[in-house]
Design an enzyme around this catalytic site. Structure first.
Site, PDB file in Angstrom:
ATOM      1  N   SER A 150       8.587 -10.169  44.716  1.00  0.00           N
ATOM      2  CA  SER A 150       7.519 -10.746  45.135  1.00  0.00           C
ATOM      3  C   SER A 150       7.783 -11.323  46.530  1.00  0.00           C
ATOM      4  O   SER A 150       8.629 -12.327  46.439  1.00  0.00           O
ATOM      5  CB  SER A 150       6.872 -11.866  44.429  1.00  0.00           C
ATOM      6  N   LYS A 176       5.931  -6.267  46.012  1.00  0.00           N
ATOM      7  CA  LYS A 176       4.499  -7.023  45.927  1.00  0.00           C
ATOM      8  C   LYS A 176       4.459  -7.987  47.144  1.00  0.00           C
ATOM      9  O   LYS A 176       5.431  -8.836  47.447  1.00  0.00           O
ATOM     10  CB  LYS A 176       4.512  -7.807  44.911  1.00  0.00           C
ATOM     11  N   LYS A 178       2.446 -10.996  49.203  1.00  0.00           N
ATOM     12  CA  LYS A 178       1.577 -11.995  49.396  1.00  0.00           C
ATOM     13  C   LYS A 178       0.476 -11.863  50.629  1.00  0.00           C
ATOM     14  O   LYS A 178       1.068 -11.352  51.491  1.00  0.00           O
ATOM     15  CB  LYS A 178       2.006 -13.328  49.216  1.00  0.00           C
ATOM     16  N   GLU A 228      -3.598  -8.244  43.105  1.00  0.00           N
ATOM     17  CA  GLU A 228      -3.565  -9.084  41.960  1.00  0.00           C
ATOM     18  C   GLU A 228      -4.475 -10.310  42.330  1.00  0.00           C
ATOM     19  O   GLU A 228      -4.594 -10.834  43.451  1.00  0.00           O
ATOM     20  CB  GLU A 228      -2.043  -9.504  41.913  1.00  0.00           C
ATOM     21  N   LYS A 277       2.513 -14.315  32.522  1.00  0.00           N
ATOM     22  CA  LYS A 277       3.483 -15.437  32.760  1.00  0.00           C
ATOM     23  C   LYS A 277       3.393 -16.465  31.409  1.00  0.00           C
ATOM     24  O   LYS A 277       2.190 -16.960  31.069  1.00  0.00           O
ATOM     25  CB  LYS A 277       2.862 -16.412  33.713  1.00  0.00           C
TER      26      LYS A 277
HETATM   27  O1  OSB Z   1       0.990 -15.582  41.830  1.00  0.00           O
HETATM   28  O2  OSB Z   1       2.708 -14.496  41.259  1.00  0.00           O
HETATM   29  C1  OSB Z   1       2.168 -15.433  41.553  1.00  0.00           C
HETATM   30  C2  OSB Z   1       5.151 -17.859  42.799  1.00  0.00           C
HETATM   31  C3  OSB Z   1       4.566 -19.282  42.541  1.00  0.00           C
HETATM   32  C4  OSB Z   1       3.358 -19.216  42.228  1.00  0.00           C
HETATM   33  C5  OSB Z   1       2.531 -17.965  42.016  1.00  0.00           C
HETATM   34  C6  OSB Z   1       2.978 -16.637  41.951  1.00  0.00           C
HETATM   35  C7  OSB Z   1       4.362 -16.766  42.602  1.00  0.00           C
HETATM   36  C8  OSB Z   1       5.126 -15.578  42.800  1.00  0.00           C
HETATM   37  C9  OSB Z   1       6.411 -15.512  42.909  1.00  0.00           C
HETATM   38  O3  OSB Z   1       4.379 -14.304  43.343  1.00  0.00           O
HETATM   39  C10 OSB Z   1       7.188 -14.678  41.743  1.00  0.00           C
HETATM   40  C11 OSB Z   1       8.550 -14.921  41.545  1.00  0.00           C
HETATM   41  O4  OSB Z   1       8.880 -16.021  40.848  1.00  0.00           O
HETATM   42  O5  OSB Z   1       9.235 -14.336  42.230  1.00  0.00           O
HETATM   43 MG    MG Z   2       0.202 -13.846  41.077  1.00  0.00          MG
END
Ligand code: OSB
Ligand code: MG
Length: 386
Positions: A150, A176, A178, A228, A277
């Site tokens: 991510s 992925k 953001k 997402e 999660k």
């Molecule tokens: O939405 O998946 C998410 C990190 C913090 C809060 C929410 C998210 C995330 C990530 C990071 O996308 C995922 C990771 O730990 O690498």
């Molecule tokens: Mg997420």
């Protein structure tokens, strides 16, 4: 210096007698800041929990964040809820299995990340007591899991392209990104111009509303694996309406708080993929239920991440071995996040973008207790009626 907390000669039964619970907060600076549509994180404040059962220690992590932005829970709510309600609910109890802890804590509404720390520490202790790998105890089937990354919002597109290049050359199987209004279409366009065919997805963390439907429909041109959580963090109904207008699969994260939400999301067509999660749904027991519901509904799942330390990360690795984890998860190597992780060995990803699970009892990752002590800013040990 490898400690599993297991003193073999003291293990005489597989009952979990909860003699004491230690809760602590550690501070860990991230190697790089991580930015989502709701904000930027430079350093983590992580609540760790240890259950002490007959000479065996079980460890787990609350994934609550530094601020109440991803969810209403945060570091400062996890602490008092564990101390005043959740720890007293299990202290002094004798359990046949970690699963039995969930009903003991059910009277407390919400606070699923705090509950997860307690329940999952018991799963870790149970695996060690039974001398079984945690992944097997959870019902896992796979010996090797697939990893993605991510990648947060960056200061420039050039920086983002560099990060993607690095992740791809490390072998990660899915990227992925953001996204948020202003950091979406033009970013995806540049990325696809460089890599037309890589498995690519995006995560909006609730940055859009139904007023943006025409805008979100433009994501369809980028051949994404999924988008997402585009809409509100607590919504299922309007995601169903949006999904009907998109070719791209919607994946829900924030909206799925438990198995019942998941069933409703599948029934209404609000998503075609689910991010699991374990902290968001309240522990391994509920995570397994979400997994099973998705499997029955032919909805593939993948394991989400919350910038975990090695302790939560090791739990994510174990969970990802369940059969319906069909897509690469946000389960990445320790070194992407930390200069030094609190487990040994650190979580490592193969050049093929996979993690092999260990056959050792517990998670297979030892706890670096002396390093944890150094990172600890507060700590409390509770015993029955104390
Ligand atoms: O939405 O998946 C998410 C990190 C913090 C809060 C929410 C998210 C995330 C990530 C990071 O996308 C995922 C990771 O730990 O690498
Ligand atoms: Mg997420």
């Amino acid at each position: 210096m490898r400690k599993t907390g297991l003193l073999e000669d003291q293990v005489s039964s597989t009952l979990l007698r909860v003699e004491a619970i230690t809760v602590r907060e550690i501070r860990m600076p991230l190697v790089h800041f991580f930015e989502t549509s709701f904000g930027r994180t430079y350093s983590r404040r992580i609540v760790l929990l240890t259950v002490h059962c007959d000479g065996v220690d079980g460890w787990a992590e609350s994934v609550a964040g530094e601020d109440p932005y991803y969810s209403s829970e945060w570091t400062e709510t996890a602490w008092p809820v564990i101390k005043q309600y959740l720890a007293p609910a299990v202290l002094g109890q004798t359990l046949n299995s970690a699963r039995e802890s969930a009903p003991l804590m059910a009277r407390v509404r919400g606070h699923r990340m705090a509950k997860t720390a307690v329940e999952n520490a018991l799963w870790d202790a149970e695996a060690k007591l039974r001398r079984q790998p945690l992944w097997k105890l959870l019902g896992g089937k796979k010996r090797e899991i697939q990893c993605g990354v991510s990648i947060g919002i960056q200061d420039s597109i050039e920086q983002l392209l560099e990060k993607i290049e690095l992740a791809l050359s490390a072998g990660y199987r899915r990227i992925k990104l953001k996204v948020k209004p202003g950091w979406d279409l033009k970013v995806l366009d540049r990325v696809r111009a460089c890599w037309p065919d890589i498995p690519l997805s995006c995560d909006a963390n609730s940055a859009y509303t139904l007023d943006d439907v025409q805008h979100i429909r433009k994501f369809d041109q980028f051949n994404l694996l999924m988008i997402e959580q585009p809409l509100w963090n607590d919504d299922i109904y309007y995601h169903a309406r949006l999904q009907r207008q998109l070719r791209t699969a919607i994946c829900l994260d924030e909206s799925i708080r438990h198995a019942r939400d998941c069933a409703a999301a599948i029934e209404t067509g609000a998503c075609r993929i689910v991010n699991i999660k374990v902290g968001r749904v309240g522990g391994f027991t509920e995570a397994k239920k979400v997994h099973d519901i998705c499997q029955k509904g032919n909805v593939p799942v993948w394991c989400g991440g919350m910038l975990e330390s090695g302790i939560g990360r090791a739990h994510n690795v174990a969970l990802s071995t369940l059969e319906n984890f069909k897509l690469p998860g946000d389960v990445s190597a320790s070194k992407r996040y930390w200069k030094e992780d609190i487990v040994e060995p650190e979580v490592e990803v193969s050049p093929q973008g996979t993690i092999y699970v260990s056959d050792e009892p517990g998670t297979g990752y030892g706890i670096r207790e002396d390093l944890i002590e150094k990172l600890t800013v507060r700590k409390e040990t509770m015993r029955p009626n104390s």
